[in-house]
Design an enzyme around this catalytic site. Structure first.
Site, PDB file in Angstrom:
ATOM      1  N   HIS A  19       0.842  -1.200   0.000  1.00 15.15           N
ATOM      2  CA  HIS A  19       0.000   0.000   0.000  1.00 15.15           C
ATOM      3  C   HIS A  19       0.874   1.245   0.000  1.00 15.15           C
ATOM      4  CE1 HIS A  19      -2.957  -2.683   2.502  1.00 15.15           C
ATOM      5  NE2 HIS A  19      -2.824  -3.087   1.260  1.00 15.15           N
ATOM      6  N   ASP A 117      -6.030   4.756   1.655  1.00 17.92           N
ATOM      7  CA  ASP A 117      -6.015   3.657   0.691  1.00 17.92           C
ATOM      8  C   ASP A 117      -7.206   2.737   0.913  1.00 17.92           C
ATOM      9  OD1 ASP A 117      -5.355   1.758   2.653  1.00 17.92           O
ATOM     10  OD2 ASP A 117      -3.233   2.253   2.461  1.00 17.92           O
ATOM     11  N   ALA A 398      -5.044 -12.915   0.024  1.00 16.44           N
ATOM     12  CA  ALA A 398      -5.678 -11.615  -0.253  1.00 16.44           C
ATOM     13  C   ALA A 398      -6.403 -11.647  -1.602  1.00 16.44           C
ATOM     14  CB  ALA A 398      -4.660 -10.483  -0.174  1.00 16.44           C
ATOM     15  N   GLN A 400      -5.032 -11.927  -4.546  1.00 13.57           N
ATOM     16  CA  GLN A 400      -4.089 -12.366  -5.577  1.00 13.57           C
ATOM     17  C   GLN A 400      -4.717 -13.307  -6.615  1.00 13.57           C
ATOM     18  OE1 GLN A 400      -1.068 -13.758  -2.875  1.00 13.57           O
ATOM     19  NE2 GLN A 400      -0.670 -11.677  -2.148  1.00 13.57           N
TER      20      GLN A 400
END
Ligand code: UDP
Length: 494
Positions: A19, A117, A398, A400
């Protein structure tokens, strides 16, 4: 007329180098192209935050400064709580300190915007409180952003777990995706983390003044178009494609002891396009059994390889997330005792292993690098695209798997590894993918497709010069900059 102070933007990154890095690049670009100043206000992730400090403190302080919020602990969170829960709590627990910092900034600078973010939505109300513009920077793909924007609808219309849906899910403008490939946090709808993301998703639709995405129009045209339609329908705020923002080489992590360059010198000696680079991001780890399969698969492939090796971890694929080990210092010869017997000796002519961390952008930029075995963290994906390196997609956690679907089913620039019934990628498969990517006909096709994306990426980021028009991402960023510049709410004399 008299006021020359550059407008200031506060940035709040949630934990994760993935991030922070693109946020830093966003700030650098806005400083250079649009003369803003930035203040990073960084919540603690419970670790000493050394890599984060190194990265931020290496920037020119007159334009990008940073404040680290008080240390937090997370002992009270259940041990098995998903990383997303810890990421989100770090922000929520930091809100009082964040408010204090913003108050001081607002009094001492011309603060125009607050940028958070993906997990920072809870902080956006503070922007309203101080009369500054609330923006989200989304450090993943437009496809993943679409899954967030679309989640409230999906949630309402689905009665089972997404992975049990008989048909793939059609996110607006995106290639169809199986429910099981959605992000980890969406895999258990009873979990608190799912509810938290649903809450974030609902806020995304009305709180931010805009969402900047680290992607570009030509990479995901359908999804960007759908987001424009969404603005008209009032479903989402304006979405700006501002990428690919990748770590520029000079902004690398300071503090290496020099030995990391050994791998670059080694690459210098290898033939062009011959080396497979293997790395699982800042947080990824494999189990012992999987690590062994990978080692033996690489050996079986006969290909050259550069492998960033981390100690195996049986518990979680993201074991390294809050505890990034970048240093190669202090490692002893026994470090590799978890590799198969004799592996290092047998592969020493073709392979190099480096512990924990490699200068990835430089490796991908090297002419000898011909392929990338990648966990498909979005920064790594963009770095591979920018350097035109085709991939073997090996998603771990996550979002991915979503990035993998984009790369494999939509862009067709990667092979996706197959898992056996034990969830392992087997050695003969690894050998097959590696050989095909570096030497095979299919590998050639992937390589030529990703070279097109490389060119498109560079066009998107082009600055306007005589005959060259500004690229799409440069233009969207200029739109945002203009809105920020025109925000004069805090100027008492205007
Ligand atoms: N990285 C690196 N060397 C390594 C591992 C990672 O330089 O050995 C960098 C990589 O270039 C990328 C970032 O760390 O910029 C990882 O971000 P990504 O989004 O790919 O994955 P995450 O770490 O968030 O899972």
């Amino acid at each position: 007329e008299t006021r020359q102070e550059p407008p200031n933007v506060a940035v709040v990154p949630t934990p994760g180098m993935g991030h922070l890095i693109p946020l830093v690049e966003l700030a650098r670009r806005l400083v250079v192209l649009h003369k803003f100043a930035f203040t990073f206000i960084v919540p603690s992730d419970g670790s000493p935050m050394e890599p984060q400090k190194k990265l931020l403190q290496g920037l020119p302080a007159e334009s990008i400064s940073s404040i680290f919020l008080p240390h937090l602990t997370f002992h009270d969170l259940p041990e098995d709580s998903p990383i997303e829960a810890r990421i989100a709590s770090s922000l929520i627990r930091s809100l009082p300190a964040l408010r204090d910092s913003l108050k001081v900034l607002n009094e001492s600078t011309r603060l125009v915007a607050l940028v958070v973010d993906l997990f920072g939505a809870e902080a956006l109300d503070l922007a309203k409180e101080f009369g500054v513009l609330p923006y989200v920077f989304f450090p993943s793909s437009m496809m993943v952003l679409s899954s967030v924007l679309y989640l409230p609808k999906l949630d309402e219309s689905t009665y089972c777990e997404y992975r049990d849906l008989p048909e793939p899910i059609g996110l607006p403008g995106c290639v169809p995706i199986n429910g099981s490939d959605l992000a980890d946090v969406l895999q258990d709808r009873k979990n608190e983390a799912y509810k938290m993301v649903l809450g974030i998703a609902k806020r995304y639709s009305d709180v931010p003044a805009g969402i900047m995405v680290n992607s570009f129009a030509d990479l995901e045209p359908g999804a960007f178009k759908a987001s424009k339609d969404g603005v008209q329908l009032g479903n989402n705020p304006p979405v700006y494609s501002v990428g690919p923002l990748i770590r520029s080489d000079s902004a690398g992590f300071a503090g290496f002891d020099g030995s990391e360059y050994e791998c670059l010198r080694w690459l210098d000696k290898q033939p062009k396009g011959s080396v497979l680079f293997i790395s699982f991001g800042s947080g990824g780890t494999l189990s012992h059994e999987q690590l062994k399969e990978l080692a033996l698969g690489l050996e079986m492939s006969g290909q050259r390889f550069l492998w960033v090796v981390r100690r195996p971890n049986e518990k979680a694929a993201n074991a390294n997330y809050f505890n990034i080990v970048q240093s190669v210092k202090d490692y002893d010869p026994d470090y590799y005792d978890f590799l198969p017997n004799g592996f290092l000796e047998r592969t020493k002519e073709v392979g190099l292993v480096v512990p924990n961390w490699a200068p990835q952008v430089r490796v991908l930029n090297h002419v000898s690098t011909g392929g990338f075995v990648c966990h498909c963290g979005w920064n790594s994906v963009l770095e591979s695209i920018v350097h035109g390196v085709p991939l073997i997609a090996w998603p771990l956690y996550a979002e991915q798997r979503m990035n993998t679907v984009l790369l494999v089913d939509d862009l067709k620039v990667a092979f996706r590894v197959k898992l056996n019934e034990k969830g392992l990628v087997e050695r003969q498969d690894i050998a097959k993918y590696a050989k095909e990517l570096i030497e095979g006909e299919d590998g050639k096709i992937l390589r030529s497709r990703i070279k097109h994306l490389k060119d498109a990426a560079s066009l998107a980021m082009a600055l306007s010069k005589q005959a060259v028009p500004a690229g799409s991402s440069t233009n969207s960023l200029a739109e945002v900059a203009q809105i920020w510049n025109n925000h004069h709410k805090n100027l008492p004399n205007c």
